[in-house]
Design a protein around this motif. Sequence first.
Motif, PDB file in Angstrom:
ATOM      1  N   MET A  17     -11.039  -4.657   1.068  1.00 26.38           N
ATOM      2  CA  MET A  17     -10.415  -4.317   2.343  1.00 26.38           C
ATOM      3  C   MET A  17     -10.152  -2.818   2.420  1.00 26.38           C
ATOM      4  O   MET A  17      -9.890  -2.169   1.403  1.00 26.38           O
ATOM      5  CB  MET A  17      -9.098  -5.093   2.525  1.00 26.38           C
ATOM      6  N   GLU A  18     -10.218  -2.298   3.626  1.00 27.03           N
ATOM      7  CA  GLU A  18     -10.043  -0.853   3.828  1.00 27.03           C
ATOM      8  C   GLU A  18      -9.226  -0.624   5.083  1.00 27.03           C
ATOM      9  O   GLU A  18      -9.454  -1.267   6.122  1.00 27.03           O
ATOM     10  CB  GLU A  18     -11.413  -0.179   3.934  1.00 27.03           C
ATOM     11  N   ARG A  19      -8.266   0.315   4.986  1.00 23.85           N
ATOM     12  CA  ARG A  19      -7.418   0.624   6.132  1.00 23.85           C
ATOM     13  C   ARG A  19      -6.652   1.913   5.880  1.00 23.85           C
ATOM     14  O   ARG A  19      -6.181   2.148   4.764  1.00 23.85           O
ATOM     15  CB  ARG A  19      -6.427  -0.519   6.386  1.00 23.85           C
ATOM     16  N   LEU A  40      -7.917   0.572  -6.459  1.00 24.20           N
ATOM     17  CA  LEU A  40      -7.408   1.233  -5.252  1.00 24.20           C
ATOM     18  C   LEU A  40      -8.034   2.622  -5.163  1.00 24.20           C
ATOM     19  O   LEU A  40      -7.937   3.410  -6.105  1.00 24.20           O
ATOM     20  CB  LEU A  40      -5.882   1.334  -5.304  1.00 24.20           C
ATOM     21  N   GLU A  41      -8.655   2.891  -4.039  1.00 26.27           N
ATOM     22  CA  GLU A  41      -9.295   4.192  -3.821  1.00 26.27           C
ATOM     23  C   GLU A  41      -8.613   4.882  -2.653  1.00 26.27           C
ATOM     24  O   GLU A  41      -8.432   4.285  -1.591  1.00 26.27           O
ATOM     25  CB  GLU A  41     -10.788   4.005  -3.538  1.00 26.27           C
ATOM     26  N   LEU A  42      -8.229   6.122  -2.874  1.00 24.60           N
ATOM     27  CA  LEU A  42      -7.595   6.929  -1.848  1.00 24.60           C
ATOM     28  C   LEU A  42      -7.828   8.395  -2.169  1.00 24.60           C
ATOM     29  O   LEU A  42      -8.338   8.738  -3.245  1.00 24.60           O
ATOM     30  CB  LEU A  42      -6.109   6.631  -1.743  1.00 24.60           C
ATOM     31  N   HIS A  95       2.351   0.341  -0.616  1.00 21.23           N
ATOM     32  CA  HIS A  95       2.956  -0.970  -0.883  1.00 21.23           C
ATOM     33  C   HIS A  95       2.583  -1.976   0.201  1.00 21.23           C
ATOM     34  O   HIS A  95       2.153  -3.104  -0.087  1.00 21.23           O
ATOM     35  CB  HIS A  95       4.470  -0.834  -0.989  1.00 21.23           C
ATOM     36  N   ASP A  96       2.733  -1.588   1.451  1.00 20.93           N
ATOM     37  CA  ASP A  96       2.435  -2.503   2.552  1.00 20.93           C
ATOM     38  C   ASP A  96       0.956  -2.853   2.601  1.00 20.93           C
ATOM     39  O   ASP A  96       0.592  -3.999   2.916  1.00 20.93           O
ATOM     40  CB  ASP A  96       2.870  -1.889   3.878  1.00 20.93           C
ATOM     41  N   PHE A  97       0.095  -1.885   2.299  1.00 21.43           N
ATOM     42  CA  PHE A  97      -1.341  -2.158   2.307  1.00 21.43           C
ATOM     43  C   PHE A  97      -1.716  -3.147   1.209  1.00 21.43           C
ATOM     44  O   PHE A  97      -2.479  -4.097   1.445  1.00 21.43           O
ATOM     45  CB  PHE A  97      -2.117  -0.849   2.130  1.00 21.43           C
ATOM     46  N   LEU A  98      -1.197  -2.947   0.009  1.00 19.23           N
ATOM     47  CA  LEU A  98      -1.499  -3.854  -1.087  1.00 19.23           C
ATOM     48  C   LEU A  98      -1.001  -5.262  -0.779  1.00 19.23           C
ATOM     49  O   LEU A  98      -1.709  -6.259  -0.984  1.00 19.23           O
ATOM     50  CB  LEU A  98      -0.866  -3.348  -2.385  1.00 19.23           C
TER      51      LEU A  98
END
Length: 450
Positions: free
Chosen positions: A232-234, A294-296, A321-324
């Motif tokens: 997932m990506e956002r 996790l990629e950022l 945190h919310d994304f995970l």
Amino acid sequence: MHRINLLSQRLANQIAAGEVVERPASVVKELLENSLDSGATRLDIDVEQGGVKLIRVRDNGSGIQKDDLALALSRHATSKITELADLESIGSLGFRGEALASISSVSRLSLQSLAAAASDGLAWQVQVEGQDMEAAVTPVSHPEGTTVEVRDLFFNTPARRKFLRTEKTEFGRIEETVKRLALSRFDVQFTLNHNKRSVHQLQAARSDFEKQRRVGLVCGPAFVENSVFVDMERAGLRLWGWVSLPTFSRSQADLQYFYVNGRIIRDKLVAHAIKQAYRDVLFHGRHPAYVLYLELSSAAVDVNVHPTKHEVRFRDSRLVHDFLFSALHKALAEVRPEDHIAASADAAEAPANQLQPGTSDDFYQMESQKPLTLSESGSVHQLSDYSRGAERGQYYQPSAQPRPQLDSLAKLYEADEEIPPLGYAIAQLHGIYILAQNKDGLIVVDMHAA
């Protein structure tokens, strides 16, 4: 009162070694990270006596120039960063320039290297001991890349050596370190030998199938068969990897690998987000298993927190945190009961002559859930066979004489004592549901949400 003195280089290195070099596994981690930063695609690790006698790491990376060999063993000497601005966006695994200096201060270290950019094609070697920090550079025969040998770890600090565990324990920690790095770099081949015996040979993985195969070799085939793939990506964040089904939980958090930009970390924020995602589908005291990446942007995370580089700080921790949580919660919410028995369904499609009782494929040699039995009133016939058969996709044949089973259930209506609200369990369905009976009828209970 004592006067203030400037510490010697040797003493300063040994103090730094107390943070960087905790045990042989710490040495292996630092050396492997240096090799990966050099662009190596093959890593050979040789260990003897749990890493106390010998640790040898050989790579096929870019190598080190002759003039830089001695400097490489100095504190705060590194090729990873050059100015303060580089700390804002670190893309390498190492950057502090303390590892080799710290290791060489508590061991007998030998470094051999042939740089890919060397015009003369000559390889060079530098050797130092903890007692003598003077480095002598001599020519040597060596292929392109670098080999680092660390012998007699903590030979000059007996107090540190006394607190090491047994050979088996120390090697177990080394093996776990290699596994962690092998999961972070699928494109690199890893070979691990202990006491001249081959332990792991992990070939480079490039396709999705090969990556999943490496995950199975490191985490076990049971994890791969009982996990779902997430991607997932956002908002500039991407999360991908494998998370276990709620039915595949662990009694301890020993199968959890989380990577941020290729670096394995331990972070309370990450652990809390994952725990919250599993909150509604996991028993209390059980732990999920996962291999997540996790990629950022490198500017959005600070890895300069601790010398071991296991801790990070996110610029926007709430967003992460919310994304995970939302990504994993959505992935788990989409899991259906048929996903729990996908392996069984695949096996059931095979020809009937391949599904002989008592046979099993290596991929399904996991311990199946124990069947439920009646409480004090008899037993349900052949439930154990059903449980094992469903695990491997075999067909279950019901009892030819169900009368004793029905008679025992009839005692529910004759007993004087109070019947529990959920009644008594009479069967287990698909390893997920419990079929129970009380005075009002049949009840189906989701055992993982009850």
